[in-house]
Each structure stands twice: as C-alpha cells, then as structure tokens.
Design a protein around this motif. Structure first.
Motif, PDB file in Angstrom:
ATOM      1  N   VAL A   1       0.931  -1.113   0.032  1.00 51.78           N
ATOM      2  CA  VAL A   1      -0.084  -0.017   0.152  1.00 51.78           C
ATOM      3  C   VAL A   1       0.910   1.171   0.097  1.00 51.78           C
ATOM      4  O   VAL A   1       1.868   1.153   0.751  1.00 51.78           O
ATOM      5  N   VAL A   2       0.645   1.967  -1.014  1.00 51.94           N
ATOM      6  CA  VAL A   2       1.486   3.373  -1.163  1.00 51.94           C
ATOM      7  C   VAL A   2       0.413   4.608  -1.112  1.00 51.94           C
ATOM      8  O   VAL A   2      -0.364   4.524  -1.575  1.00 51.94           O
ATOM      9  N   GLU A   3       1.078   5.484  -0.563  1.00 59.94           N
ATOM     10  CA  GLU A   3       0.096   6.777  -0.168  1.00 59.94           C
ATOM     11  C   GLU A   3       0.868   7.839  -1.285  1.00 59.94           C
ATOM     12  O   GLU A   3       2.166   8.030  -1.186  1.00 59.94           O
ATOM     13  N   ASN A   4      -0.035   8.583  -1.907  1.00 65.20           N
ATOM     14  CA  ASN A   4       0.591   9.636  -2.927  1.00 65.20           C
ATOM     15  C   ASN A   4       1.562   9.337  -3.611  1.00 65.20           C
ATOM     16  O   ASN A   4       2.491  10.234  -4.076  1.00 65.20           O
ATOM     17  N   GLY A   5       1.946   8.022  -4.003  1.00 71.82           N
ATOM     18  CA  GLY A   5       2.981   7.591  -5.170  1.00 71.82           C
ATOM     19  C   GLY A   5       4.373   7.558  -4.328  1.00 71.82           C
ATOM     20  O   GLY A   5       5.088   7.314  -4.997  1.00 71.82           O
ATOM     21  N   ARG A   6       4.465   7.935  -3.161  1.00 68.19           N
ATOM     22  CA  ARG A   6       5.705   8.047  -2.696  1.00 68.19           C
ATOM     23  C   ARG A   6       5.935   7.535  -1.157  1.00 68.19           C
ATOM     24  O   ARG A   6       7.033   7.209  -1.035  1.00 68.19           O
ATOM     25  N   VAL A   7       4.993   7.389  -0.479  1.00 70.83           N
ATOM     26  CA  VAL A   7       5.142   7.046   0.950  1.00 70.83           C
ATOM     27  C   VAL A   7       4.612   5.480   1.104  1.00 70.83           C
ATOM     28  O   VAL A   7       3.515   5.278   0.936  1.00 70.83           O
TER      29      VAL A   7
ATOM     30  N   ILE B   1       4.767  -0.895  -8.133  1.00 73.13           N
ATOM     31  CA  ILE B   1       3.408  -0.994  -8.934  1.00 73.13           C
ATOM     32  C   ILE B   1       2.381  -0.044  -8.141  1.00 73.13           C
ATOM     33  O   ILE B   1       1.597   0.750  -8.951  1.00 73.13           O
ATOM     34  N   ALA B   2       2.244   0.042  -6.990  1.00 71.49           N
ATOM     35  CA  ALA B   2       1.391   0.935  -6.213  1.00 71.49           C
ATOM     36  C   ALA B   2       1.687   2.306  -6.664  1.00 71.49           C
ATOM     37  O   ALA B   2       0.655   2.990  -6.923  1.00 71.49           O
TER      38      ALA B   2
END
Ligand code: KG4
Ligand code: ZN
Length: 342
Positions: free
Chosen positions: A20-26, A312-313
């Motif tokens: 699971v990735v937040e805003n493409g970076r975290v 990928i996320a």
C-alpha cells in the motif's frame, strides 16, 4: 492536499508481492513472498512452479499488506496490478486477484506495466528514510532487470521514448548465466557481486559491445567469452579464479551501461538520470554512476530495486491522479513495450 492510497499487486515473475502506497511516494506497507528458494534447485525460474506458488501466496500476501498498513480494502482508492511484461501464467494470478477485489469492492482497477513500476521505485521513500528529491523531466532512465535492459527518455509522467534495448541477453540474465558458469548460486547478480569483492576487475580482458551509432546493448558476446575462458582453464586442469572472473565480468557490464547512459543523456538533453530494475541493486554500478554522473542521479533504495509491489502501487498512484482507469476486461500482456503505454 488530498490523500490517495493505492493497493499494488505484483506477480510477473517469481515474487508474490502486495503493498500500500500513499500519494505515489510513501510506503505504508510492502509484503513480498520470494520464491527464490523454490527455483534455486532449477538454476532459474520454473514458470509452472511459479504460477502455482503465486496462487498459494497471493491472498495471504494481500492480507499482510493491508494489515501492515493498518487499513481496510474499503479505505484504499484503487487497485494497481502488473499486466506485463512477465510470465503469462504468473501474471494472470495477480490480475485475477485484482479483478476479484475490484469487482467485490467497486474500487477502480489500474493495469501497470512492470517496467513503468521499476521506474517509479525511484519516487518511493524507503521506510524510515527521508523523502528523496522528486525526479525532474526530461530524464534519462536505464532499466536493468532480469528480463530487460533499456535506455528510455521520460519526457513527462507516462511518456516514454525507448532509445535502445538489448539485442540478446538482458544485463541481469547475463549475471545469472555467468554465475552459473562460475558455479555460483541463483540468482546470479548478488552472487557475482559478492564473489567480485575479492577479485581484480582488470585480471581478465573481456569484450565490451559498444554498438556505436545505436543506443542498443548486447551481452551474449561477453557471456560467450566467459564460457570460453572457463572451458580453457578447465581443459588445462587449472582452478577457476572465480573472484577475478566475476570482478572482470561485472566491470565489463558496468562500463557499457554507465558510458552509454551518460552519452545518451548528453545527446538527448536530459536534465536528470534514473536507474532502476534488479541490476540497479549492484554496488559497482551504483558507485560508478554516482561517481561519474554530471547530472543528478535517482536510484531506488536497494530493497526496492528487485521486484516488489510498492513500485506497482506508486506507478498506480500517478496514473490514478492523472485520471487514468482500466476496466475489468484487462488481460495479461506478456510482451508489452513501455513505449506503447499511454
Ligand atoms: O527486476 P528484477 O527483480 O526482476 C525482473 O524484472 O527481471 O531483476 C532480477 C535480476 C536478476 O537477474 C538478478 O540476478 C539481478 O536482477 N540482480 C543483480 C543484483 N541483484 C539482483 N544483478 C547484479 N547485482 C546485484 N546486486
Ligand atoms: Zn522486475
């Protein structure tokens, strides 16, 4: 700022992964079930064994990614899954799992090109580290994995011009095959890197295919040169100087990758450099590029170079933010050039 969270799923080869990735970076979570031990006995990935193992691992890994992120499926904004390139029987396991989740939850589905995923691993913040600087366009990217070696000019998000690629073996494939010739374990890249530590990179004269006038690569001649050398030494009853051959081979690969990357960046007026894919975990390659580059270099954290679902996320987040969506009719794309993306 709106927060976007994407669940990523990756099963293109021999890693079952979800993140699971937040805003493409975290990275909120990144779970990987590696099949390396399962395939080591075959000296490479056995496709049928890989897809069966993905079937066993896929739901536990997705659950682990959601649990580790302390999030429920209803709290994510979309589901990103690798469509290709990769092994057909492996890809369909991840794609079908993603379709089932999308159908059941109503969440949008995003089909991701695995190479685009590798590129976006450079946007990711590694757990516990600071957020790295965001890559700026146009950037010159070198993708070096087990299946691909490509020089790509990335003009903007999702805009790729393929400048060149390998005509035969991919860089990672060459590492794996040469490791086998030297009696080293699978996967070959890390094994060669370890063996090379005690070796002299100048000990053996090995060829470099420069292919002038093109941005292409070729590694089969180098591999054959190592094969001949090994046979000759064995025929003479000599002990293999494994460390020296590993170091000389690694140096030959790094020479060509680094120099062609720098030349292409200059030729195409790139602002920054990016390297990604399993071989970008190679210490000698990282050090050479960081030492000699005249432009800013983006390299994923070592743990994000080899296959994972966070990348990928991340790619999915940027697609989602750009308003891109896919339908439940997406199919696996075992051969899917990056330049055909839109
Ligand atoms: O990106 P990746 O995990 O899977 C593909 O998309 O193919 O790349 C796997 C490849 C393998 O060939 C492996 O030997 C190579 O990356 N590799 C390395 C290193 N770590 C992994 N090659 C050189 N040095 C390394 N440290
Ligand atoms: Zn990969």
């Amino acid at each position: 700022m709106e927060i976007i969270r994407i669940l990523g799923i990756e099963t293109s080869c021999d890693e079952t992964a979800a993140a699971v990735v937040e805003n493409g970076r975290v990275i909120l979570s990144s779970a990987v079930a590696s099949q390396i031990d399962l395939h080591a006995q075959y000296g490479g990935v056995f496709p049928e064994v890989a897809s069966r193992q993905h079937i066993r691992s896929i739901y536990p890994i997705i659950n682990a990614a959601l649990r580790d992120a302390h999030i429920s499926l209803q709290e994510v904004d979309g589901i990103a899954v690798t469509r290709g390139p990769g092994l057909p029987g492996s890809l369909v396991v991840g794609i079908n799992a993603a379709k089932g989740l999308s159908l059941g939850s109503g969440l949008p589905l995003l089909g991701i090109n695995h190479l685009e995923g590798h590129l976006y691993s450079a946007w990711l913040q590694n757990l516990g580290a600071d957020l790295p600087p965001e890559p700026q366009f146009p950037l010159l990217a070198l993708i070096v994995s087990g299946g691909h070696t490509e020089l790509v000019l990335m003009g903007a998000h999702h805009s790729y011009q393929r400048l060149g690629a390998t005509l035969d073996d991919a860089a990672g494939e060459a590492f794996d095959k040469v490791a086998r010739l030297l009696g080293l374990a699978y996967p070959g890249g890390p094994a060669i890197q370890r063996a090379a530590v005690d070796g002299d990179p100048q000990a053996q004269k090995l060829p470099r295919a420069w292919l002038p006038g093109t941005w292409d690569f070729s590694f089969s001649g180098l591999k054959t040169a190592v094969l001949r050398l090994v046979r000759e030494l064995e025929a003479n009853g000599e002990e293999l100087p494994v460390a020296d051959i590993a170091a000389s081979f690694q140096e030959a690969v790094v020479d060509v990758l680094a120099q062609k990357m720098f030349a292409a960046a200059e030729e195409f007026g790139a602002k920054e450099l990016l390297i990604a894919g399993g071989v970008s975990a190679n210490q000698a390659l990282r050090e050479r590029i960081l030492a000699e580059a005249k432009l800013a270099v983006h390299i994923p954290h070592i743990s994000l170079c080899t296959d994972n679902a966070a990348m990928i996320a991340a790619a999915g987040c940027f697609r989602f933010s750009a308003g891109l969506r896919d339908g439940l009719d997406i199919d696996a794309m075992p051969n899917w050039p990056l330049s055909e993306l839109e």
